[in-house]
Write a protein that holds these residues in place. Sequence first.
Motif, PDB file in Angstrom:
ATOM      1  N   SER A  59       0.826  -1.203   0.000  1.00  0.00           N
ATOM      2  CA  SER A  59       0.000   0.000   0.000  1.00  0.00           C
ATOM      3  C   SER A  59       0.865   1.259   0.000  1.00  0.00           C
ATOM      4  O   SER A  59       0.542   2.257  -0.656  1.00  0.00           O
ATOM      5  N   ASN A 103      -8.138   4.845  -6.011  1.00  0.00           N
ATOM      6  CA  ASN A 103      -7.819   3.437  -5.770  1.00  0.00           C
ATOM      7  C   ASN A 103      -6.930   3.282  -4.541  1.00  0.00           C
ATOM      8  O   ASN A 103      -7.140   2.396  -3.709  1.00  0.00           O
ATOM      9  N   LEU A 129      -8.875   3.853  -1.226  1.00  0.00           N
ATOM     10  CA  LEU A 129      -9.738   2.716  -0.906  1.00  0.00           C
ATOM     11  C   LEU A 129      -8.924   1.487  -0.517  1.00  0.00           C
ATOM     12  O   LEU A 129      -9.351   0.705   0.347  1.00  0.00           O
ATOM     13  N   LEU A 130      -7.761   1.304  -1.141  1.00  0.00           N
ATOM     14  CA  LEU A 130      -6.898   0.188  -0.755  1.00  0.00           C
ATOM     15  C   LEU A 130      -6.405   0.362   0.678  1.00  0.00           C
ATOM     16  O   LEU A 130      -6.328  -0.611   1.434  1.00  0.00           O
ATOM     17  N   TYR A 180      -9.307  -0.523   2.946  1.00  0.00           N
ATOM     18  CA  TYR A 180      -9.495  -1.970   3.048  1.00  0.00           C
ATOM     19  C   TYR A 180      -8.404  -2.615   3.898  1.00  0.00           C
ATOM     20  O   TYR A 180      -8.680  -3.456   4.771  1.00  0.00           O
ATOM     21  N   THR A 184     -12.711  -2.556  -3.526  1.00  0.00           N
ATOM     22  CA  THR A 184     -11.327  -2.490  -3.980  1.00  0.00           C
ATOM     23  C   THR A 184     -11.028  -3.471  -5.114  1.00  0.00           C
ATOM     24  O   THR A 184     -10.155  -3.203  -5.939  1.00  0.00           O
ATOM     25  N   THR A 203     -12.158  -1.282  -7.966  1.00  0.00           N
ATOM     26  CA  THR A 203     -11.274  -0.160  -8.283  1.00  0.00           C
ATOM     27  C   THR A 203      -9.941  -0.630  -8.853  1.00  0.00           C
ATOM     28  O   THR A 203      -9.346   0.059  -9.689  1.00  0.00           O
TER      29      THR A 203
END
Length: 260
Positions: free
Chosen positions: A158, A183, A186-187, A190, A235, A238
């Motif tokens: 990440s 993206n 959101l990663l 998550y 995710t 995305t």
Amino acid sequence: MTSGVGAPTRASISARTLRTDRWWLPPLLTNLGLLTFIAYATVRSFMGKWYVVEEYGYLTPFYSPCLSESCLPGSSHFGTPLPELPGWIPLGFVALPFLLGFRLTCYYYRKAYYRSVWQSPPACAVAEPHASYSGETRLPLIVQNAHRYFFYVALLVSVINTYDAVVALTHGLGLGNLVLLTNVVLLWAYTLSCHSCRHIAGGRLKHFSKHPVRYRAWTLISKLNVRHMQLAWTTLGTLVLTDLYVMLVASGAISDLRFF
């Protein structure tokens, strides 16, 4: 049969279920969703082209980090310490196995594919097809116990994806930058909403009052954790959309909308 649904202590019902609703629909949709992502990700990971837009600094997360001399110009943000790779090895092989392990051992995905793929059980009040149950004590399910270690690597990836998005911003601002940044955000959501992350933050604390910083972190992660299922599916979407956008721009199928 002496165990499972045929054990002497279980109700003697020959039918798999007495339910009359469409209990099979959620497992079916889960299978279709997971298979669609796996098929797309596999094809793109081995395609070996259209994964970087050097002019704008766009790099798809499926190929990051790209550390081989086989990588196209502009895709090696961390150099090329590895030699050229044969075509049967994806250029993103450094991170992809760990990310796959992180997803497979994720607490939500366990529930999803236990019901849809493993069918243990496929739905409430529906008999599973397995004659016995060993839990997560044997292969392949014993690998689930390594989830925390996959989380550590996912955290590092990440950071790398964030760096890729920041590097792209040094080339200006376009629609692709917004796609990459969305993206990445959101990663992160998550990854940080992971149950292991929540446990690391405060799962073993006996007195929250003595650890206010970790308690605050645990509280924030707990709020994200409630949305872990939604973030897991979002995710996946995305990741596909980000890769697809980079591929279309890199191949010349579309032009990137530039703001400046």
